[in-house]
Design an enzyme around this catalytic site. Structure first.
Site, short mmCIF file in Angstrom:
data_model
loop_
_atom_site.label_atom_id
_atom_site.label_comp_id
_atom_site.label_asym_id
_atom_site.label_seq_id
_atom_site.Cartn_x
_atom_site.Cartn_y
_atom_site.Cartn_z
N CYS A 1 0.82 -1.22 0.00
CA CYS A 1 0.00 0.00 0.00
C CYS A 1 0.85 1.27 0.00
O CYS A 1 0.31 2.37 -0.14
CB CYS A 1 -0.94 0.00 1.19
SG CYS A 1 -2.03 -1.41 1.19
N HIS B 1 -3.27 6.98 2.26
CA HIS B 1 -3.70 5.68 1.74
C HIS B 1 -5.06 5.37 2.36
O HIS B 1 -5.25 5.47 3.57
CB HIS B 1 -2.65 4.62 2.10
CG HIS B 1 -3.16 3.23 1.96
ND1 HIS B 1 -3.79 2.80 0.81
CD2 HIS B 1 -3.16 2.17 2.80
CE1 HIS B 1 -4.15 1.54 0.96
NE2 HIS B 1 -3.78 1.14 2.17
N ASN C 1 -10.12 -0.45 0.45
CA ASN C 1 -8.67 -0.30 0.38
C ASN C 1 -8.18 -0.92 -0.93
O ASN C 1 -8.18 -2.14 -1.09
CB ASN C 1 -8.06 -1.02 1.60
CG ASN C 1 -6.54 -1.03 1.60
OD1 ASN C 1 -5.90 -0.74 0.59
ND2 ASN C 1 -5.96 -1.38 2.74
N1 ACO Z 1 -17.92 -8.10 11.19
C1 ACO Z 1 -18.31 -8.26 12.48
N2 ACO Z 1 -17.44 -8.46 13.48
C2 ACO Z 1 -16.13 -8.50 13.17
C3 ACO Z 1 -15.65 -8.35 11.85
C4 ACO Z 1 -16.61 -8.14 10.84
N3 ACO Z 1 -16.28 -7.98 9.56
N4 ACO Z 1 -14.30 -8.42 11.84
C5 ACO Z 1 -13.94 -8.63 13.13
N5 ACO Z 1 -15.04 -8.69 13.92
C6 ACO Z 1 -15.13 -8.90 15.36
C7 ACO Z 1 -13.89 -9.56 15.92
O1 ACO Z 1 -13.98 -10.99 15.80
C8 ACO Z 1 -13.94 -9.10 17.35
O2 ACO Z 1 -14.86 -9.90 18.07
P1 ACO Z 1 -14.52 -10.39 19.56
O3 ACO Z 1 -14.39 -9.11 20.36
O4 ACO Z 1 -15.70 -11.23 19.90
O5 ACO Z 1 -13.24 -11.14 19.43
C9 ACO Z 1 -14.51 -7.68 17.27
O6 ACO Z 1 -15.19 -7.63 16.00
C10 ACO Z 1 -13.46 -6.61 17.32
O7 ACO Z 1 -12.40 -6.97 16.41
P2 ACO Z 1 -11.15 -6.04 16.17
O8 ACO Z 1 -10.16 -6.76 15.31
O9 ACO Z 1 -10.72 -5.50 17.50
O10 ACO Z 1 -11.83 -4.85 15.34
P3 ACO Z 1 -11.20 -3.48 15.00
O11 ACO Z 1 -12.03 -2.41 15.57
O12 ACO Z 1 -9.72 -3.46 15.27
O13 ACO Z 1 -11.36 -3.41 13.41
C11 ACO Z 1 -10.12 -3.70 11.39
C12 ACO Z 1 -10.75 -4.40 12.57
C13 ACO Z 1 -11.17 -2.94 10.63
C14 ACO Z 1 -9.50 -4.76 10.47
C15 ACO Z 1 -9.03 -2.72 11.91
O14 ACO Z 1 -8.19 -3.40 12.81
C16 ACO Z 1 -8.17 -2.13 10.82
O15 ACO Z 1 -8.63 -1.35 10.00
N6 ACO Z 1 -6.86 -2.44 10.81
C17 ACO Z 1 -5.94 -1.84 9.85
C18 ACO Z 1 -6.03 -2.45 8.50
C19 ACO Z 1 -5.18 -1.64 7.53
O16 ACO Z 1 -5.14 -0.44 7.61
N7 ACO Z 1 -4.47 -2.21 6.63
C20 ACO Z 1 -3.64 -1.31 5.80
C21 ACO Z 1 -2.64 -1.95 5.12
S1 ACO Z 1 -3.27 -2.90 3.83
C22 ACO Z 1 -1.94 -3.39 2.80
O17 ACO Z 1 -0.81 -3.02 2.92
C23 ACO Z 1 -2.26 -4.39 1.72
#
Ligand code: ACO
Length: 331
Positions: free
Chosen positions: A116, A257, A287
């Site tokens: 990215c 990004h 993304n």
């Molecule tokens: N729908 C419903 N629930 C979900 C989902 C979903 N799609 N995904 C995860 N959950 C659940 C989890 O299982 C967890 O449940 P639990 O508490 O019972 O265990 C709860 O939601 C919270 O999960 P988290 O992982 O803490 O959720 P978070 O608020 O961190 O959001 C996300 C997850 C959106 C992936 C976030 O961490 C994020 O955006 N991370 C960065 C990703 C990124 O920026 N990547 C960039 C680089 S990409 C590249 O280089 C190719």
């Protein structure tokens, strides 16, 4: 920073996205999720994905044509084509396919992989050739089709990614419109975001066994990548602003990004940049990896938001881990 007196300007942009749309509601039939969860945690409502008949090279070609058209440059005028991608159609590289399809007969072409961060790394790479006077006109494309590598049963990742391509045309200019940059890598955290090779032994003879594997699906430790982004991105933008000798108040647009709206909000808050100056289109595309920055730039330029002379602070971040920021004036 620039000792030669030669510089560059971005004089055209273009983008392309596939027709097929996957909404958050569509995803609820694949994994245990909801439109409400995805929109509040990420800001994403839909993403585009390529169909069976489309390819990365086709998207990149379309984006390139639009950028060349805006720049009023013909393919034969190009000296260099850089394709920033992690998802080439051909592992040997797809830039040459685009060079041929455009008819850019004088241009040398190569792929650059920095996930990215690919567009920002590509911009800085192009600048080195231009500041040394080697090349005068460069086409830089950021394109990715991560839908090929998404695990559609993993709700932590399949909600995030989409496909797309964005391109810019750079021309040698003085004064230099690339005002400052800073790039970083940290391979010791690479396991937090991977699309790795998986070896499968193939026995050729009793004495010889070779590897004939393929690639796994995208794996991401979302929490760690999130923490990395909100901590490192503001710092690297501040460093690039310092190198550009520009204060944060002089920035007209923050162009990050397009990973997650919460990351965009956290970074702009840390930098004290108002949300009215933050470019965001991830709601419609998710993304799109190396494509996300030029795709958002192209939309903002064509809608008249970004005007010639505007100062843009951009930053890419992602797998590697890699991250980088560049400060440039549009047009
Ligand atoms: N729908 C419903 N629930 C979900 C989902 C979903 N799609 N995904 C995860 N959950 C659940 C989890 O299982 C967890 O449940 P639990 O508490 O019972 O265990 C709860 O939601 C919270 O999960 P988290 O992982 O803490 O959720 P978070 O608020 O961190 O959001 C996300 C997850 C959106 C992936 C976030 O961490 C994020 O955006 N991370 C960065 C990703 C990124 O920026 N990547 C960039 C680089 S990409 C590249 O280089 C190719």
């Amino acid at each position: 920073m620039n000792q030669t007196g030669l510089g560059l300007a971005i004089i055209g942009c273009g983008s392309a996205t596939p027709q097929e749309v996957i909404t958050n509601d569509h995803l609820t039939s694949l994994v245990d999720t909801s439109d409400e969860w995805i929109s509040t945690r990420t800001g994403i409502r839909s993403r585009r994905v390529i169909s069976e008949t489309e390819s990365l090279s086709q998207l990149a070609h379309q984006a390139a044509i639009a950028a060349l058209d805006m720049a009023k440059i013909t393919p034969a005028d190009l000296d260099l084509i850089i394709l920033a991608t992690s998802t080439p159609d051909d592992l040997f590289g797809s830039a040459n396919q685009i060079q041929a399809s455009l008819g850019a007969t004088h241009a040398v072409a190569f792929d650059l992989t920095a996930a990215c961060s690919g567009f920002v790394f590509g911009l800085v790479t192009a600048a080195q050739f231009m500041r040394t006077g080697v090349y005068r006109r460069v086409l830089l494309i950021g394109a990715d089709v991560l839908s090929r590598w998404v695990d559609w049963s993993d709700r932590g990742t399949c909600i995030l990614f989409g496909d797309g391509a964005g391109a810019v045309v750079l021309e040698q200019r003085s004064p230099d419109q690339l005002l400052g940059f800073e790039l970083r890598s940290n391979g010791s955290q690479r396991q937090d975001l991977t699309l790795g090779y998986q070896s499968q032994p193939q026995i050729l003879s009793p004495e010889i066994t070779v590897q004939q594997g393929g690639y796994t699906k995208i794996f991401m430790n979302g929490k760690e990548v999130y923490k990395f982004a909100v901590q490192q991105v503001p710092e690297i933008i501040e460093k690039a602003l310092f190198r550009a000798n520009i204060t944060v108040d002089q920035v007209d647009w923050l162009l990050l990004h397009q990973a997650n709206q919460r990351i965009l909000d956290a970074v702009s808050d840390r930098l004290k940049i108002p949300s009215s100056k933050v470019l965001s289109n991830l709601r419609h595309y998710g993304n799109t990896s190396a494509a996300s920055i030029p795709l958002a730039l192209d939309e903002a330029v064509r809608s008249g938001k970004v005007k010639p002379g505007d100062v843009i602070a951009t930053a890419g971040f992602g797998a590697g881990l890699t991250w980088g920021a560049a400060i440039f004036k549009w047009g």
